[in-house]
Design an enzyme around this catalytic site. Structure first.
Site, mmCIF file in Angstrom:
data_model
loop_
_atom_site.group_PDB
_atom_site.id
_atom_site.type_symbol
_atom_site.label_atom_id
_atom_site.label_comp_id
_atom_site.label_asym_id
_atom_site.label_seq_id
_atom_site.Cartn_x
_atom_site.Cartn_y
_atom_site.Cartn_z
ATOM 1 N N HIS A 1 3.696 -2.273 3.095
ATOM 2 C CA HIS A 1 3.708 -0.891 2.584
ATOM 3 C C HIS A 1 5.002 -0.597 1.839
ATOM 4 O O HIS A 1 6.091 -0.854 2.350
ATOM 5 C CB HIS A 1 3.549 0.094 3.745
ATOM 6 C CG HIS A 1 2.233 -0.028 4.451
ATOM 7 N ND1 HIS A 1 1.991 -1.009 5.389
ATOM 8 C CD2 HIS A 1 1.079 0.674 4.316
ATOM 9 C CE1 HIS A 1 0.732 -0.894 5.813
ATOM 10 N NE2 HIS A 1 0.160 0.114 5.177
ATOM 11 N N ASP B 1 0.823 -1.215 0.000
ATOM 12 C CA ASP B 1 0.000 0.000 0.000
ATOM 13 C C ASP B 1 0.856 1.263 0.000
ATOM 14 O O ASP B 1 2.007 1.268 0.431
ATOM 15 C CB ASP B 1 -0.863 0.034 1.267
ATOM 16 C CG ASP B 1 -2.032 -0.931 1.206
ATOM 17 O OD1 ASP B 1 -2.046 -1.801 0.319
ATOM 18 O OD2 ASP B 1 -2.913 -0.831 2.071
HETATM 19 ZN ZN LIG Z 1 -2.554 3.176 3.259
#
Ligand SMILES: [Zn+2]
Length: 236
Positions: A194, A49
């Site tokens: 992430h 992400d």
């Molecule tokens: Zn996020």
């Protein structure tokens, strides 16, 4: 007097229901349905992400390429506009992309209209002719009724996660994250990682190095990793 007290209470209750309770249950219902339709329980899905990030996303792509593993990237519109070439590289190398809003607005901390606009703008940037996608993931996993309804009407696929090793935690070091991945990853998992955002703070992004260690040390079969595909159901 009692009526005056009741009206504010009812108003508060309505806001809580519309802003938090209903979106929470609807999101869970939708994401479970998507998992049942789209996720193969024998596969592991790595998801990243908050990118694209000019340093960490290429590093992650190099690692995935070395191990011949496909993953799914949920991208921020703001970052895509800065680094469109990274989005094209992600697609060219066979990974899936999804939208993750434009500015990363928290739907429960902002008004419904502003987070809905953030979702629409982000999806428009990521989903275009060269890179069409039906996948999306709300920032912080929080969505509001407007966004969820739009997603249902337009048959978008809300992709939540089932395994969060918390790579965003500032107290976690690379070895600890690797160990968490080694210990908790199993077939059927959608793993939340992430590639972006942490570079904006003083903390170091440990995800690429931990990913490399995890893929080197795991006993899981590399062919068990898969990307989340667009609009196709798993064979029943
Ligand atoms: Zn996020």
């Amino acid at each position: 007097m009692s009526t005056l007290l009741t009206i504010p209470s009812l108003l508060c209750l309505t806001i809580v229901l519309l802003q938090f309770v209903l979106p929470f249950f609807l999101r869970n219902l939708i994401s479970k349905s998507v998992i049942n339709r789209r996720i193969d329980p024998t596969k592991i899905y790595l998801t990243f992400d908050d990118g694209p990030d000019p340093i960490h996303t290429p590093k992650i792509l190099d690692i995935l390429s070395e191990y011949k593993i496909k993953a799914t990237f949920f991208l921020l519109g703001e970052a895509v506009e800065k680094y469109p070439e990274i989005l094209l590289r992600i697609r060219a190398e066979g990974h899936s992309i999804g939208s993750h809003s434009y500015y990363h607005t928290h739907a429960w901390k902002h008004g419904p209209w502003s987070s809905f606009k953030d979702f629409l703008k982000g999806h428009k940037v990521v989903d275009h002719q060269q890179t069409p996608t039906s996948l999306w993931r709300p920032p912080y996993g929080k969505a509001n009724l407007l966004t969820l309804t739009y997603s249902l009407i337009n048959e978008l696929d809300l992709i939540y996660w089932t395994n969060d090793p918390q790579d965003y935690s500032p107290n976690l070091d690379q070895r600890q994250l690797t160990n968490r991945l080694l210990k908790s990853s199993k077939p059927g998992d959608i793993i939340l990682l992430h590639d972006g955002r942490r570079t904006k703070s003083s903390s170091i992004n440990i995800t690429p190095d931990s990913l490399a260690c995890f893929l080197t040390e795991t006993s899981l079969n590399k062919s068990d990793f898969a990307t989340i595909s667009y609009k196709t159901s798993i064979p029943s």
